[in-house]
Design a protein around this motif. Structure first.
Motif, PDB file in Angstrom:
ATOM      1  N   ILE A  23       0.836  -1.202   0.000  1.00 56.81           N
ATOM      2  CA  ILE A  23       0.000   0.000   0.000  1.00 56.81           C
ATOM      3  C   ILE A  23       0.869   1.250   0.000  1.00 56.81           C
ATOM      4  O   ILE A  23       0.627   2.205  -0.752  1.00 56.81           O
ATOM      5  N   ASP A  24       1.908   1.255   0.818  1.00 58.98           N
ATOM      6  CA  ASP A  24       2.807   2.416   0.892  1.00 58.98           C
ATOM      7  C   ASP A  24       3.515   2.642  -0.448  1.00 58.98           C
ATOM      8  O   ASP A  24       3.634   3.782  -0.915  1.00 58.98           O
ATOM      9  N   LEU A  25       3.978   1.559  -1.073  1.00 62.75           N
ATOM     10  CA  LEU A  25       4.624   1.671  -2.392  1.00 62.75           C
ATOM     11  C   LEU A  25       3.642   2.235  -3.414  1.00 62.75           C
ATOM     12  O   LEU A  25       3.985   3.156  -4.180  1.00 62.75           O
ATOM     13  N   LEU A  26       2.422   1.704  -3.443  1.00 61.61           N
ATOM     14  CA  LEU A  26       1.425   2.145  -4.422  1.00 61.61           C
ATOM     15  C   LEU A  26       1.037   3.605  -4.215  1.00 61.61           C
ATOM     16  O   LEU A  26       0.805   4.333  -5.184  1.00 61.61           O
ATOM     17  N   GLN A  27       0.998   4.044  -2.975  1.00 58.38           N
ATOM     18  CA  GLN A  27       0.683   5.452  -2.727  1.00 58.38           C
ATOM     19  C   GLN A  27       1.774   6.368  -3.272  1.00 58.38           C
ATOM     20  O   GLN A  27       1.494   7.497  -3.676  1.00 58.38           O
ATOM     21  N   GLY A  28       3.017   5.862  -3.317  1.00 55.20           N
ATOM     22  CA  GLY A  28       4.103   6.636  -3.922  1.00 55.20           C
ATOM     23  C   GLY A  28       4.067   6.610  -5.442  1.00 55.20           C
ATOM     24  O   GLY A  28       4.431   7.592  -6.091  1.00 55.20           O
ATOM     25  N   LEU A  29       3.621   5.473  -6.009  1.00 55.61           N
ATOM     26  CA  LEU A  29       3.544   5.348  -7.471  1.00 55.61           C
ATOM     27  C   LEU A  29       2.303   6.039  -8.026  1.00 55.61           C
ATOM     28  O   LEU A  29       2.325   6.587  -9.133  1.00 55.61           O
ATOM     29  N   LEU A  30       1.202   5.993  -7.261  1.00 57.63           N
ATOM     30  CA  LEU A  30      -0.060   6.583  -7.705  1.00 57.63           C
ATOM     31  C   LEU A  30      -0.278   7.945  -7.056  1.00 57.63           C
ATOM     32  O   LEU A  30      -1.396   8.325  -6.715  1.00 57.63           O
ATOM     33  N   CYS A  31       0.797   8.675  -6.885  1.00 57.40           N
ATOM     34  CA  CYS A  31       0.741  10.051  -6.380  1.00 57.40           C
ATOM     35  C   CYS A  31       0.294  10.951  -7.531  1.00 57.40           C
ATOM     36  O   CYS A  31       0.838  10.879  -8.634  1.00 57.40           O
ATOM     37  N   TYR A  32      -0.726  11.768  -7.304  1.00 56.78           N
ATOM     38  CA  TYR A  32      -1.260  12.619  -8.380  1.00 56.78           C
ATOM     39  C   TYR A  32      -0.192  13.525  -8.992  1.00 56.78           C
ATOM     40  O   TYR A  32      -0.053  13.615 -10.205  1.00 56.78           O
ATOM     41  N   ASP A  33       0.554  14.209  -8.133  1.00 55.87           N
ATOM     42  CA  ASP A  33       1.537  15.186  -8.602  1.00 55.87           C
ATOM     43  C   ASP A  33       2.752  14.448  -9.159  1.00 55.87           C
ATOM     44  O   ASP A  33       3.476  13.778  -8.418  1.00 55.87           O
ATOM     45  N   PRO A  34       3.011  14.556 -10.477  1.00 50.68           N
ATOM     46  CA  PRO A  34       4.141  13.814 -11.058  1.00 50.68           C
ATOM     47  C   PRO A  34       5.497  14.206 -10.476  1.00 50.68           C
ATOM     48  O   PRO A  34       6.422  13.392 -10.474  1.00 50.68           O
ATOM     49  N   THR A  35       5.603  15.431  -9.951  1.00 52.42           N
ATOM     50  CA  THR A  35       6.891  15.857  -9.377  1.00 52.42           C
ATOM     51  C   THR A  35       7.159  15.160  -8.046  1.00 52.42           C
ATOM     52  O   THR A  35       8.302  15.114  -7.594  1.00 52.42           O
ATOM     53  N   GLU A  36       6.105  14.642  -7.395  1.00 54.06           N
ATOM     54  CA  GLU A  36       6.266  13.971  -6.109  1.00 54.06           C
ATOM     55  C   GLU A  36       6.179  12.454  -6.228  1.00 54.06           C
ATOM     56  O   GLU A  36       6.393  11.737  -5.256  1.00 54.06           O
ATOM     57  N   ARG A  37       5.869  11.959  -7.403  1.00 56.82           N
ATOM     58  CA  ARG A  37       5.720  10.516  -7.631  1.00 56.82           C
ATOM     59  C   ARG A  37       7.076   9.836  -7.512  1.00 56.82           C
ATOM     60  O   ARG A  37       8.107  10.416  -7.862  1.00 56.82           O
ATOM     61  N   LEU A  38       7.077   8.602  -7.011  1.00 60.94           N
ATOM     62  CA  LEU A  38       8.328   7.853  -6.897  1.00 60.94           C
ATOM     63  C   LEU A  38       8.990   7.674  -8.258  1.00 60.94           C
ATOM     64  O   LEU A  38       8.319   7.408  -9.250  1.00 60.94           O
ATOM     65  N   LYS A  39      10.301   7.805  -8.280  1.00 59.51           N
ATOM     66  CA  LYS A  39      11.078   7.456  -9.478  1.00 59.51           C
ATOM     67  C   LYS A  39      11.370   5.956  -9.437  1.00 59.51           C
ATOM     68  O   LYS A  39      11.270   5.321  -8.379  1.00 59.51           O
ATOM     69  N   ALA A  40      11.750   5.399 -10.591  1.00 56.02           N
ATOM     70  CA  ALA A  40      11.937   3.945 -10.677  1.00 56.02           C
ATOM     71  C   ALA A  40      12.979   3.448  -9.678  1.00 56.02           C
ATOM     72  O   ALA A  40      12.754   2.463  -8.974  1.00 56.02           O
TER      73      ALA A  40
END
Length: 340
Positions: free
Chosen positions: A297-314
């Protein structure tokens, strides 16, 4: 082996090497020929850098036959989508999802390091290296069988996967204003017309991981407003700063104050029901995952973050605790349980 709008893929025998190969035969239409030439360019770049050939499908050759671009590939197994479909959309075991996710992120990180954005990541474009599978008990259906009457589900014998279909792949310096990604895996910035970059691939990865552990696409829709409403139901409200910057085509989806105009502008009662039945992301994952749910869930919340600048990088995602568990990479998988 498969067919699409671009043409079809044929299983062939290379008479010189005696190797079975897959040949993508592209329709004799200008835009598809153009996409095929882009794909060849990208594939050759990937081959030069992917020395072990572990991340992406390997191109063997290409030729032009009667105005059809034909690309020769190594032959691989079924796509993750095809495997799910033929398995009555039964989800993969979480340890297998973890290994698929690790490899997918490694491939995406590899592409991003080369300044390439895939833009069309989805289960159809992720192929198992091997077609072999085993049967394992489906613990969800031990008390009562699934719709097809089976108490068992198929699980791939090997967890090795490779990325395919680079016809939509874009170099970092190219135009990033047009619409990309297959609908179910399309990032919010693409729908809102805000431009896109590497993070649009990461949103797709998040959608894929949910689908692999649930058996169903996260956002099953074909319309922008409904898609945005589904996002809000699963992930919470869209950030106001993104809503107010939406382009002319997307600004109609919002009321004054940047609130999504839903359900007032829903096209049907079926559309409203499709949105209302969706659970929040943590609840959705806990319905399908018995262990590692918190980390996922924590990983997905980082990947599915609305703001692309705050989204997890690969590479950031690869360091997430969800991937800290090791998995056997050969022989019968550790999650197999009782084999038939």
């Amino acid at each position: 082996m498969g067919e699409g709008t671009f043409g079809r893929v044929l299983e062939c025998l290379d008479n010189e090497t005696k190797e079975l190969v897959a040949i993508k035969v592209v329709r004799s239409i200008h835009k598809y020929r153009e996409a095929a030439m882009i794909e060849i360019d990208v594939l050759q770049k990937l081959v030069r850098h992917d020395l072990g050939g572990k991340r992406c499908v390997q191109i063997r050759n290409w030729f032009d036959y009667r105005n059809h671009i034909c690309i020769v590939f190594e032959k691989l197994g079924p796509s993750l989508y095809d495997f799910l479909r033929k398995n009555s959309y039964r989800s993969f075991p979480i340890d297998l999802v973890r290994e698929f996710g690790r490899q997918l992120l490694e491939s995406v990180a590899f592409m991003h390091d080369l300044r390439l954005i895939h833009t069309d990541l989805k289960p159809e474009n992720i192929l198992l290296v091997s077609s072999e599978y085993i049967k394992v008990p489906d613990y969800k259906f031990l008390l009562r069988p699934a719709k097809d009457g089976s108490y068992f589900k198929n699980v791939p014998k090997s967890s090795s996967i490779k990325l395919i279909d680079f016809g939509s792949t874009t170099f970092e310096h190219q135009d990033h204003t047009y619409v990309v990604s297959t609908r179910h895996y399309r990032a919010p910035e693409v729908i809102l017309g805000l431009g896109w970059n590497y993070p649009c691939d990461m949103w797709s990865v998040g959608c894929i991981l949910v689908e692999l552990c649930s058996g169903e696409a996260l956002f099953q829709t074909h319309e922008n407003l409904e898609h945005l409403a589904m996002m809000e139901k699963v992930l919470g409200p869209l950030p106001q700063h993104m809503a107010v910057r939406a382009d002319r085509r997307a600004e109609k989806y919002f009321r004054s104050g940047a609130r999504l105009d839903w359900p007032e502008r829903a096209t049907s009662s079926e559309s409203m029901r499709a949105v209302w039945k969706l659970p929040r992301l943590p609840n959705l994952i806990m319905q399908h995952v018995d262990h590692s749910a918190g980390d996922l869930i924590d990983l997905l919340q980082g990947l599915l973050c609305y703001d692309p600048t705050e989204r997890l990088k690969a590479r950031e995602a690869l360091r997430h605790p969800f991937f800290s568990r090791d998995l056997r990479r050969c022989g019968y998988p550790m999650w197999a349980g009782v084999l038939l």
